[in-house]
Motif scaffolding. Sequence first.
Motif, short mmCIF file in Angstrom:
data_model
loop_
_atom_site.label_atom_id
_atom_site.label_comp_id
_atom_site.label_asym_id
_atom_site.label_seq_id
_atom_site.Cartn_x
_atom_site.Cartn_y
_atom_site.Cartn_z
N LEU A 70 29.70 68.37 -66.41
CA LEU A 70 29.11 69.58 -66.99
C LEU A 70 29.95 70.07 -68.17
O LEU A 70 29.41 70.44 -69.22
CB LEU A 70 29.01 70.67 -65.93
N LEU A 71 31.27 70.07 -67.99
CA LEU A 71 32.14 70.52 -69.07
C LEU A 71 31.95 69.65 -70.30
O LEU A 71 31.80 70.15 -71.41
CB LEU A 71 33.60 70.47 -68.60
N ARG A 72 31.96 68.33 -70.13
CA ARG A 72 31.83 67.46 -71.28
C ARG A 72 30.45 67.59 -71.92
O ARG A 72 30.31 67.50 -73.13
CB ARG A 72 32.12 66.01 -70.89
N ALA A 73 29.43 67.80 -71.11
CA ALA A 73 28.11 68.02 -71.69
C ALA A 73 28.08 69.29 -72.52
O ALA A 73 27.50 69.33 -73.61
CB ALA A 73 27.06 68.09 -70.57
N GLN A 74 28.72 70.35 -72.00
CA GLN A 74 28.75 71.60 -72.75
C GLN A 74 29.54 71.44 -74.04
O GLN A 74 29.13 71.92 -75.10
CB GLN A 74 29.37 72.71 -71.90
N LEU A 75 30.69 70.75 -73.97
CA LEU A 75 31.46 70.50 -75.18
C LEU A 75 30.64 69.71 -76.17
O LEU A 75 30.64 69.97 -77.37
CB LEU A 75 32.73 69.73 -74.84
N GLY A 76 29.89 68.71 -75.66
CA GLY A 76 29.07 67.91 -76.56
C GLY A 76 28.00 68.74 -77.23
O GLY A 76 27.76 68.63 -78.43
N HIS A 77 27.35 69.61 -76.46
CA HIS A 77 26.26 70.40 -77.02
C HIS A 77 26.76 71.37 -78.08
O HIS A 77 26.21 71.46 -79.17
CB HIS A 77 25.55 71.17 -75.90
N THR A 78 27.83 72.10 -77.76
CA THR A 78 28.34 73.06 -78.73
C THR A 78 29.01 72.37 -79.88
O THR A 78 28.87 72.76 -81.03
CB THR A 78 29.33 74.02 -78.05
N GLY A 79 29.73 71.26 -79.58
CA GLY A 79 30.45 70.57 -80.65
C GLY A 79 29.51 69.94 -81.64
O GLY A 79 29.76 69.96 -82.85
N GLN A 80 28.41 69.35 -81.16
CA GLN A 80 27.49 68.71 -82.08
C GLN A 80 26.84 69.73 -83.00
O GLN A 80 26.36 69.38 -84.07
CB GLN A 80 26.44 67.92 -81.29
N GLN A 81 26.82 70.98 -82.60
CA GLN A 81 26.32 72.01 -83.49
C GLN A 81 27.32 72.32 -84.60
O GLN A 81 26.95 72.85 -85.63
CB GLN A 81 26.05 73.30 -82.69
N SER A 82 28.61 72.01 -84.36
CA SER A 82 29.64 72.53 -85.25
C SER A 82 30.32 71.48 -86.12
O SER A 82 30.92 71.82 -87.11
CB SER A 82 30.71 73.25 -84.42
N ARG A 83 30.28 70.20 -85.72
CA ARG A 83 31.00 69.21 -86.50
C ARG A 83 30.32 68.98 -87.84
O ARG A 83 29.15 69.25 -88.04
CB ARG A 83 31.10 67.88 -85.75
N ALA A 84 31.10 68.45 -88.76
CA ALA A 84 30.61 68.25 -90.12
C ALA A 84 29.41 67.32 -90.13
O ALA A 84 29.35 66.33 -89.40
CB ALA A 84 31.73 67.68 -90.98
N GLN A 85 28.45 67.63 -90.99
CA GLN A 85 27.29 66.76 -91.18
C GLN A 85 27.49 65.85 -92.38
O GLN A 85 26.56 65.19 -92.83
CB GLN A 85 26.03 67.61 -91.35
N SER A 86 28.69 65.81 -92.92
CA SER A 86 29.00 64.90 -94.01
C SER A 86 30.15 63.99 -93.58
O SER A 86 31.04 64.41 -92.84
CB SER A 86 29.37 65.67 -95.28
N VAL A 87 30.09 62.77 -94.04
CA VAL A 87 31.09 61.77 -93.69
C VAL A 87 31.78 61.30 -94.96
O VAL A 87 31.11 60.97 -95.95
CB VAL A 87 30.46 60.56 -92.97
N ALA A 88 33.10 61.28 -94.93
CA ALA A 88 33.89 60.72 -96.04
C ALA A 88 34.43 59.37 -95.61
O ALA A 88 35.05 59.25 -94.55
CB ALA A 88 35.03 61.66 -96.40
N VAL A 89 34.17 58.34 -96.40
CA VAL A 89 34.68 57.00 -96.15
C VAL A 89 35.81 56.74 -97.14
O VAL A 89 35.64 56.90 -98.35
CB VAL A 89 33.58 55.94 -96.29
#
Length: 349
Positions: free
Chosen positions: A10-29
């Motif tokens: 449950l904790l990891r699912a919650q982290l995944g849900h909130t984190g995916q809302q917050s991580r960058a939507q751009s990738v630098a290579v």
Amino acid sequence: MALRGPFSRLLRAQLGHTGQQSRAQSVAVLGAPFSRGQKRAGVEHGPRVIRDAGLIERLSSLDYSVHDFGDLSFSHLEQDEPYMDVKFPRSVGGANQLLSGAVSRAVGAGHTLVMLGGDHSLAVGSVSGHARQCPDLGLIWVDAHADINTPMTSPSGNLHGQPVAFMLKELQDKMPGIPGFQWVKPFLSSRDLVYIGLRDVDPGEYHLLKDLGIQYFTMRDIDRLGIQRVMEVTLDHLLARKQRAIHLSFDIDAFDPSLAPATGTPVNGGLTYREGIYITEEIHNTGLLSAMDLVEVNPVLGASREAVEATASLAVDVIASSLGQTREGAHASADGIPAQKKDTEQLCL
């Protein structure tokens, strides 16, 4: 103590849900065509063959804004004598200092950073640059080797077998002043590191792993526990206390040589394709991946064009899976958990 069972999931699912809302939507290579952390020529061509295998197109298909910043240009010093049997210390130290600044700027600009190596000595610069923006990061090191030798324990003197030792606060008193590395200040605690896939650990490294209480999983552990349980314990270990940015440092030799033959230090009995991709899927599902390395692809060591292409294609799959390319059923489950918008910067305080 690691969390177990339904609460952990449950904790990891919650982290995944909130984190995916917050991580960058751009990738630098960012390419780091560097080979002096070890003795085999050719690994400096790793960034080129990974790009040629379709990396940028694959990431673009995942709806990221992809920024390819090209390759860093490294200077090789003519006079770079060994120090305590450590080979090319000034060249390796200078390359990592340059890389550290570039990674810090990319992460600070809000990108998820993908560093293409080059040999694994580059992790000193990549992880330290990330830590300048996210000082509380957790590091997942996927590799056949622990790369935690000090100059006193290293059998070879090659710096691609020593990068973790430069990072750890607990080893500060065991690290001599290596020319070229005066800029590096230890920034990582042993509890903030997890190894996955180990199967070729030097005696000095084994004692350090035990003495420092570092969490690690050998291939025997993966056989015994299964990769699902390994990832549950890994993420509980790093994330049970709080959300934090994750740095993934992935050496292609973590895979079995039958899958990744074009690399410098292959070791039989490595990860299967499914195990390697499951690792990266689970890391992505946390929503907390902030930077990653993909290192040690060496096209010169491939016995055939097909061997090189297979290794480079596998590298692309690892990166794409880390950034959200999914197999059916690989999505994090967050049913019934309300959305909670958080700022990206909060993960890097």
